[in-house]
Scaffold this active site. Structure first.
Site, PDB file in Angstrom:
ATOM      1  N   GLU A   1     -26.092  16.697  28.849  1.00 40.33           N
ATOM      2  CA  GLU A   1     -26.032  17.388  30.160  1.00 40.33           C
ATOM      3  C   GLU A   1     -26.927  18.180  30.436  1.00 40.33           C
ATOM      4  OE1 GLU A   1     -22.091  18.232  31.064  1.00 40.33           O
ATOM      5  OE2 GLU A   1     -21.173  16.483  30.198  1.00 40.33           O
TER       6      GLU A   1
ATOM      7  N   ASP B   1     -18.769  25.649  12.712  1.00 46.83           N
ATOM      8  CA  ASP B   1     -18.239  26.136  11.422  1.00 46.83           C
ATOM      9  C   ASP B   1     -17.374  25.275  10.761  1.00 46.83           C
ATOM     10  OD1 ASP B   1     -17.547  28.419   9.524  1.00 46.83           O
ATOM     11  OD2 ASP B   1     -15.761  28.235  10.242  1.00 46.83           O
TER      12      ASP B   1
END
Length: 565
Positions: free
Chosen positions: A270, A221
């Protein structure tokens, strides 16, 4: 119509081993308005899980959920009080886990919303800042400043996006008026200080929390916010809600945001199987500025709001499609197309308004009303055009039903802080957030087990309910299902795109997809019918054809009989 198809290349297509997100179609669920499981009139996670098979049946690849975190709900959940827990209004973390498992079983990836520009004023950090006082580490997490002059005036002249000033003065522990804090949105949404390393580390931790739970990524956002210009220079203009931001603003599209997102991208990398993604809500222009958010070490996607804002005018549509592909190709990123979301007037209504006027922020009964039939006709054609374009695409809940904006909602039901803070000058976004209709003959049109809905549904929603359209030839729902199926089968999202030369200026014509099965995409935005080339076989049309003639505001996909030149 040209006698022989010649084309101008616009986009070369994605590499053969492209990851899932480069052409994914992602469906936005606004949780409080999609499905209510307990009858309180507000959607919840239990209701959502029950309705997820609709998305499998529709044919999308993933689902994005607007916020369901702990929140006082002053801005429909975009005022987050706890980023690691679920508001009881929607359920619990256990309900999220159950929903994630159901989505996985249906082959749907899940994207969640992340709100990093501000927290709720009820967040424990902000409450600690109020208690700690000036010059404390707690206050440094937010944008606290001393007032101007004798301290009684705001630190600068910035305006809130929702209306009014962007600063609120606090009362200190001794009962005296004290410092001011910045809130670019509602007074209950204090802006975080992204120069503070503790803030940065906290959000990296929040990312890992949700990635560990199995989400496929994040819609971010106000991604163009976060960093404010050094010294907080004067800027007296009020930026209206969701307009394209320009580079001269001291709080939008600052260079420092890119460092933050490079660190986030490292966190996402990751996690693999599947590759995790971020999509930016960045209202910036020109499109070259937007492309900077999708460089290889930042976001994977960024909503193409320049495209969303483009009227149903052939020349403007042609230009934004070509320019969007060009700038994204320069950074190796896919374009990400979108026509509607929870912040804008639904495109089935927007396209029923005069196209040479600015897009309104909401429509009330006192405003000029859209042409309902024209709006839906254009919306169906625009969707057929969008889903043929290479890259990713987002679909907002209910657009597959052709839902219009609720343009006659009584003002007493409105909850958007924009409406409140502008004292009704701007209608706001409630009209596009009305609960979904699932079954015409059931309470709340099947939204939940009771008649209660947090926003009122217009009567027309009953005729547009899912059960009124599923399996019905020519319905908007079945059009979406067909478009999504053909898009996947013909590789349009990963394919190349070339503009067909020789058609009239008010006709959009492209050859899309791979060389083995190219697809002619033709949208007629002019006043006269356009003839489909000889030998081409129509695969799908957004409206009824007159033989081989494509009427005004209709789009078709067709096979090509021969190789183009």
């Amino acid at each position: 119509m040209p006698d022989e198809l010649s084309t101008t290349p616009l986009h070369p297509g994605s590499p053969p081993n492209a990851p899932w997100w480069r052409d994914a179609v992602i469906y936005q669920v606004y949780p409080r308005s999609w499905a209510d499981g307990d009858g309180d009139g507000i959607g919840d996670l239990a209701g959502i899980a029950d309705r997820l098979p609709h998305l499998r049946h529709l044919g999308v690849d993933a689902v994005w959920f607007s916020p369901f975190y702990v929140s006082p709900q002053h801005d429909a959940g975009y005022d987050v009080a706890d980023y690691r827990d679920i508001d009881p209004l929607f359920g619990s973390l256990a309900d999220v886990d159950a929903m994630l498992a159901e989505a996985h079983d249906l082959g749907l990836k899940v994207i969640v919303d992340l709100v990093p520009n501000h927290t709720s004023s009820e967040h424990e950090w902000f409450q600690a800042a109020l208690a700690a006082g000036p010059d404390s580490p707690e206050r440094d997490r937010y944008m606290f400043r001393d007032g101007a002059g004798d301290g009684s005036r705001p630190p600068n002249d910035w305006k809130s996006v929702f209306g009014g000033q962007a600063w609120t003065r606090v009362t200190e522990a001794d009962g005296q008026p004290g410092q001011w804090y910045l809130h670019l949105f509602d007074v209950t949404q204090p802006d975080l200080n992204w120069q503070n390393e503790e803030v940065r580390e906290e959000f990296r931790s929040i990312l890992r929390f949700w990635l560990d739970r199995g989400v496929a990524g994040f819609r971010v956002d106000v991604a163009h916010g976060l960093v404010k210009a050094e010294g907080l220079p004067p800027y007296s203009r009020r930026d209206h809600m969701l307009e394209q931001r320009t580079a001269n603003s001291p709080y939008w599209d600052q260079e420092g945001v890119h460092e933050i997102y490079r660190a986030w991208r490292a966190v996402l990398e990751e996690f693999t199987d599947p590759e995790r993604i971020m999509c930016a809500e960045a209202w910036v222009r020109p499109v070259e500025r937007l492309a900077r958010y999708v460089r290889p070490d930042e976001f994977h996607q960024a909503f193409n709001f320049e495209y969303l804002d483009t009227p149903w005018i052939a020349g403007e549509q042609r230009a934004v499609i070509a320019e969007s592909l060009r700038v994204n190709d320069e950074v190796g990123a896919p374009a990400t197309w979108v026509l509607s979301n929870h912040d804008v007037v639904r495109h089935a209504s927007r396209f029923g308004l005069p196209q040479d006027e600015p897009r309104p922020n909401g429509i009330s009964a006192q405003d000029r009303q859209p042409d309902v039939a024209l709006g839906l006709r254009r919306a169906r054609a625009a969707t057929a055009l969008m889903l043929a374009l290479p890259g990713g695409a987002y679909v907002y809940q209910g657009e597959e039903l052709g839902l219009p904006e609720h343009t006659t909602m009584p003002h007493e039901h409105r909850q958007d802080p924009t409406y409140v803070r502008t004292e009704g000058e701007e209608v706001g976004r409630d009209g596009c957030r009305v609960p979904m209709p699932w079954a015409k003959g059931e309470p709340s049109f099947g939204f939940g087990p009771s008649q209660s809905t947090w926003l009122p549904q217009p009567e027309v929603y009953g005729d547009l309910a899912v059960d009124q359209q599923v399996g019905v030839e020519g319905s908007t729902l079945e059009l979406y299902r067909t478009l999504l199926r053909l898009r996947r089968e013909r590789g349009l999202g990963r394919g190349s795109l070339a503009e067909v030369d020789g058609f009239a200026d008010d006709v959009l014509a492209y050859v899309a997809g791979g060389t083995d099965a190219p697809t002619l995409v033709l949208a007629n935005l002019g006043g006269e019918p356009v003839t489909i080339p000889d030998g081409a076989e129509v695969l799908v049309a957004s409206g009824e054809l007159a033989g081989r003639a494509v009427p005004t505001d209709v789009a078709v996909w067709a096979t090509l009989p021969t190789r183009t030149t």
